[in-house]
Design an enzyme around this catalytic site. Structure first.
Site, PDB file in Angstrom:
ATOM      1  N   PHE A 132       0.880  -1.307  -0.037  1.00 13.47           N
ATOM      2  CA  PHE A 132       0.088   0.030   0.013  1.00 13.47           C
ATOM      3  C   PHE A 132       0.913   1.289  -0.133  1.00 13.47           C
ATOM      4  O   PHE A 132       1.832   1.169   0.682  1.00 13.47           O
ATOM      5  CB  PHE A 132      -0.865  -0.047   1.197  1.00 13.47           C
ATOM      6  CG  PHE A 132      -1.756  -1.151   1.398  1.00 13.47           C
ATOM      7  CD1 PHE A 132      -3.055  -1.005   1.163  1.00 13.47           C
ATOM      8  CD2 PHE A 132      -1.214  -2.121   2.371  1.00 13.47           C
ATOM      9  CE1 PHE A 132      -3.964  -2.132   1.322  1.00 13.47           C
ATOM     10  CE2 PHE A 132      -2.109  -3.281   2.558  1.00 13.47           C
ATOM     11  CZ  PHE A 132      -3.227  -3.362   1.976  1.00 13.47           C
ATOM     12  N   ASP A 133       0.521   2.131  -0.747  1.00  6.40           N
ATOM     13  CA  ASP A 133       1.000   3.415  -0.561  1.00  6.40           C
ATOM     14  C   ASP A 133       0.324   4.127   0.847  1.00  6.40           C
ATOM     15  O   ASP A 133      -0.800   3.582   1.292  1.00  6.40           O
ATOM     16  CB  ASP A 133       0.404   4.412  -1.663  1.00  6.40           C
ATOM     17  CG  ASP A 133       1.193   5.955  -1.641  1.00  6.40           C
ATOM     18  OD1 ASP A 133       2.160   6.110  -1.102  1.00  6.40           O
ATOM     19  OD2 ASP A 133       0.256   6.832  -1.928  1.00  6.40           O
TER      20      ASP A 133
END
Length: 296
Positions: free
Chosen positions: A158-159
């Site tokens: 995930f960012d």
């Protein structure tokens, strides 16, 4: 008494699960009727895996005989008639997917909430935006050349800002620059960031991880962010305040993410910025999250 947490529900479109690019070209070139005829004529031809196929297979592999941890539901713009080819392909690939909504061209996102989906993956950006607006984690699966990871471990990356977290900090960066962003994050280091659209999904993954011995857990998560020190502290303290487990955290300071995602072996990566997704999609499956200031 069974106290196992509620199962994780994933809604996915036909084009995210299978390679329907040839069929979609027929639709774009010759129209809906030609597309319907094409699908019916080819309904015995098995569809090849799409970008998110490997992710779905690994998610479903988390289930055990007496413990359904994950359910995947097909949410498709096909009609029931043209969707027969999709279900034939699901059966061929031995995917335990039994529930579906076929909407004959209209957006299926309105069934995301009815099915209780925690995540919606689609190749249609409009459907994804509608699902996000309705409060469901959602991403546009982009075409790419993702590598198959056959080790069995499910790896999701995930960012941070505008994905796991709100776009509060990213908005300062966009509007006031890097110096103001860094100063704001240092002064707010002890204040947890508000949650973003994928917070609840990561929480659900964390609950499933808690059912396994940490040394043999089949799920591994990673935060892959352009942040660097000193903006790292607020992120770490936020995850701690949320009681959320993250297995790896990469603070890249603006470096290109694609090689790191390949090194991690991500089965999918979620980011709000199209430029990051474009490069990542050549290495791993990638989902664009059209949320926050970068998408305004």
């Amino acid at each position: 008494m069974n106290t196992r947490p509620e199962k994780l529900v994933i809604g996915i479109s036909s084009r995210a699960l299978f390679d329907l690019e040839e069929s979609h070209r027929v639709f774009e070139t010759d129209g809906r009727e030609a597309y319907c005829n094409y699908q019916i004529e080819h309904e015995e031809n098995v569809l090849e895996p799409g970008v998110a196929f490997g992710l779905v297979r690994k998610l479903l592999a988390l289930n055990e005989a007496e413990s359904e941890r994950v359910e995947v539901i097909l949410l498709s713009r096909n009609s029931a008639d043209t969707g027969l080819r999709v279900f034939n392909s699901i059966a061929h690939h031995k995917l335990p997917i039994t529930r579906a909504a076929f909407t004959s061209g209209s957006s299926p996102y309105r069934y995301v909430s009815a099915f209780g989906a925690d995540l919606f993956l689609s190749a249609d950006p409009d459907d994804v935006r509608a699902a996000l607006k309705a409060g469901c984690a959602a991403a546009t699966i982009v075409p790419g050349h993702s590598l198959a990871h056959e080790d069995g471990e499910l790896k999701i990356a995930f960012d941070g800002d505008a994905v796991l977290f709100s776009d509060e900090a990213e908005r300062i960066f966009k509007e006031q620059g890097l110096e103001a962003f860094a100063a704001s994050e240092v002064s707010s280091a002890g204040k947890p960031l508000p949650g973003g659209p994928f917070k609840a999904f990561l929480e659900a993954l964390t609950r499933i991880q808690a059912e396994f011995d940490p040394a043999r857990c089949p799920i591994r998560t990673a935060l892959v962010t352009s942040r660097s020190a000193p903006a790292h502290e607020r992120v770490i303290r936020t995850l701690r305040a949320w009681h959320i487990r993250i297995d790896e955290a990469l603070f890249l300071g603006g470096m290109t993410k694609a090689e790191f995602l390949e090194a991690f072996g991500a089965d999918i990566f979620f980011d709000d910025q199209a430029t990051h997704i474009g490069s990542a999609s050549q290495r791993v499956a990638a989902g664009h999250v059209p949320h926050g200031v970068a998408n305004e």
